[in-house]
Design an enzyme around this catalytic site. Sequence first.
Site, PDB file in Angstrom:
ATOM      1  N   ASN A   1     -28.541   6.191  -8.641  1.00  0.00           N
ATOM      2  CA  ASN A   1     -27.419   6.735  -8.430  1.00  0.00           C
ATOM      3  C   ASN A   1     -26.413   6.212  -9.477  1.00  0.00           C
ATOM      4  O   ASN A   1     -26.139   5.019  -9.522  1.00  0.00           O
ATOM      5  CB  ASN A   1     -27.095   6.411  -6.918  1.00  0.00           C
ATOM      6  CG  ASN A   1     -25.458   6.653  -6.750  1.00  0.00           C
ATOM      7  OD1 ASN A   1     -24.747   7.336  -7.287  1.00  0.00           O
ATOM      8  ND2 ASN A   1     -24.863   5.892  -5.377  1.00  0.00           N
TER       9      ASN A   1
ATOM     10  N   LYS B   1     -23.354   7.039  -9.889  1.00  0.00           N
ATOM     11  CA  LYS B   1     -22.160   7.112  -9.452  1.00  0.00           C
ATOM     12  C   LYS B   1     -21.172   7.822 -10.449  1.00  0.00           C
ATOM     13  O   LYS B   1     -21.578   8.631 -10.803  1.00  0.00           O
ATOM     14  CB  LYS B   1     -21.721   5.567  -9.121  1.00  0.00           C
ATOM     15  CG  LYS B   1     -22.535   4.876  -8.162  1.00  0.00           C
ATOM     16  CD  LYS B   1     -22.249   3.557  -7.808  1.00  0.00           C
ATOM     17  CE  LYS B   1     -23.155   2.879  -6.719  1.00  0.00           C
ATOM     18  NZ  LYS B   1     -22.766   1.644  -6.118  1.00  0.00           N
TER      19      LYS B   1
ATOM     20  N   HIS C   1     -23.004   7.835   1.331  1.00  0.00           N
ATOM     21  CA  HIS C   1     -23.244   6.387   0.401  1.00  0.00           C
ATOM     22  C   HIS C   1     -21.813   5.673   1.155  1.00  0.00           C
ATOM     23  O   HIS C   1     -20.654   6.207   1.446  1.00  0.00           O
ATOM     24  CB  HIS C   1     -22.859   6.794  -0.768  1.00  0.00           C
ATOM     25  CG  HIS C   1     -23.107   5.488  -1.790  1.00  0.00           C
ATOM     26  ND1 HIS C   1     -22.044   4.650  -1.880  1.00  0.00           N
ATOM     27  CD2 HIS C   1     -24.085   5.185  -2.152  1.00  0.00           C
ATOM     28  CE1 HIS C   1     -22.363   3.585  -2.678  1.00  0.00           C
ATOM     29  NE2 HIS C   1     -23.818   3.720  -2.955  1.00  0.00           N
TER      30      HIS C   1
ATOM     31  N   GLU D   1     -19.603   3.888  -0.456  1.00  0.00           N
ATOM     32  CA  GLU D   1     -18.273   4.372  -1.053  1.00  0.00           C
ATOM     33  C   GLU D   1     -17.535   5.645  -0.421  1.00  0.00           C
ATOM     34  O   GLU D   1     -16.481   5.818  -0.664  1.00  0.00           O
ATOM     35  CB  GLU D   1     -18.655   4.534  -2.672  1.00  0.00           C
ATOM     36  CG  GLU D   1     -18.856   3.166  -3.062  1.00  0.00           C
ATOM     37  CD  GLU D   1     -19.938   3.115  -4.339  1.00  0.00           C
ATOM     38  OE1 GLU D   1     -20.232   3.609  -4.790  1.00  0.00           O
ATOM     39  OE2 GLU D   1     -20.739   1.981  -4.621  1.00  0.00           O
TER      40      GLU D   1
ATOM     41  N   GLU E   1     -28.146   0.452   2.479  1.00  0.00           N
ATOM     42  CA  GLU E   1     -27.586  -0.444   1.494  1.00  0.00           C
ATOM     43  C   GLU E   1     -26.400  -1.461   2.039  1.00  0.00           C
ATOM     44  O   GLU E   1     -25.356  -0.780   2.506  1.00  0.00           O
ATOM     45  CB  GLU E   1     -26.987   0.572   0.546  1.00  0.00           C
ATOM     46  CG  GLU E   1     -27.915   1.733   0.067  1.00  0.00           C
ATOM     47  CD  GLU E   1     -27.186   2.369  -1.217  1.00  0.00           C
ATOM     48  OE1 GLU E   1     -27.899   1.974  -2.265  1.00  0.00           O
ATOM     49  OE2 GLU E   1     -26.214   2.913  -1.081  1.00  0.00           O
TER      50      GLU E   1
ATOM     51  N   GLY F   1     -23.344  -3.580  -6.057  1.00  0.00           N
ATOM     52  CA  GLY F   1     -22.437  -3.916  -7.392  1.00  0.00           C
ATOM     53  C   GLY F   1     -22.173  -5.572  -7.387  1.00  0.00           C
ATOM     54  O   GLY F   1     -21.093  -5.647  -8.076  1.00  0.00           O
TER      55      GLY F   1
ATOM     56  N   SER G   1     -27.979  -4.107  -5.643  1.00  0.00           N
ATOM     57  CA  SER G   1     -28.308  -5.022  -6.904  1.00  0.00           C
ATOM     58  C   SER G   1     -30.020  -5.091  -6.920  1.00  0.00           C
ATOM     59  O   SER G   1     -30.332  -6.410  -7.142  1.00  0.00           O
ATOM     60  CB  SER G   1     -27.634  -6.296  -6.277  1.00  0.00           C
ATOM     61  OG  SER G   1     -26.276  -6.229  -6.313  1.00  0.00           O
TER      62      SER G   1
HETATM   63  P1  13P Z   1     -25.878  -1.368  -7.183  1.00  0.00           P
HETATM   64  O1  13P Z   1     -27.396  -1.232  -7.759  1.00  0.00           O
HETATM   65  O2  13P Z   1     -25.104  -1.286  -8.367  1.00  0.00           O
HETATM   66  O3  13P Z   1     -25.951  -2.602  -6.482  1.00  0.00           O
HETATM   67  O4  13P Z   1     -25.593  -0.043  -6.450  1.00  0.00           O
HETATM   68  C1  13P Z   1     -26.283   0.116  -5.170  1.00  0.00           C
HETATM   69  C2  13P Z   1     -25.885   1.647  -4.799  1.00  0.00           C
HETATM   70  O5  13P Z   1     -24.663   1.653  -4.341  1.00  0.00           O
HETATM   71  C3  13P Z   1     -26.790   2.678  -4.900  1.00  0.00           C
HETATM   72  O6  13P Z   1     -26.240   3.700  -4.232  1.00  0.00           O
END
Ligand code: 13P
Length: 251
Positions: free
Chosen positions: A9, A11, A95, A97, A167, A173, A213
Amino acid sequence: MRTPLIAANWKMNKLVDDAVATAGALKPLVADAAGVEIVVCPVFTVLQAVGKALAGSNVALGAQNCYTKESGAFTGEISPQMLKDAGCTWVIIGHSERRQYFKESDALLNEKLHFALKSGLKVMFCIGETLDERQGGSMNDVLRRQVNEGLKGLSETDFANVAVAYEPVWAIGTGVTATPEQAEEAHAFVRGLVEAQFGKNVAEGLRIQYGGSVKPDNAAELIAKPNVDGFLVGGASLKADSFAGIIKAVC
Ligand code: 13P
């Protein structure tokens, strides 16, 4: 046996040159990866270019969101048909977010899921609790609500085209990864919820990815857990060598 599903992803990152270069670098690094399914999900504006760069490879193209209509007066939105037209076979829905910053509700996400599937896309459907929810003891209730309302109305055949990504928001992140035990506990709980709602067949066939992560050096211990069936990777997927390192740890 569930085939591990490893997805990047990206993003809201990468302009076209960077995206195409990363896809081009990834291709040879994972060309020999057997027994895994690999997907890269870039921003909308680079989908076609990345799709071309990945053509003929074992890496599929996905998007990060879509709307619930095929076309029309929905300024700023994008339809599953448009994503397919750009070369996508997968889309990420729900997601954290999207839930947190764009206020996407369980009901809207359920509608998106149904429409994406009906349109012929495969879906990675994301769920996960916040740190407050975990520490406050409501984690299981949150996951139950996200599973029951998010996946509501799916048929057994729909599940052939659905993966769930667990997640935990506190691990996204942050550099803080769930321990393999924490991931396994949550994944087993989610599989149990799916079994209660949709039956044993569906639950046993469902791939549950972990996200938060994930890096080349923690992927092997996570994938070793019986209920962890792949990854949804953010930061560590932005560079071809680290994403390939995660894939190698799974193969
Ligand atoms: P990270 O791997 O940067 O923690 O993000 C995970 C994520 O949100 C994947 O959709």
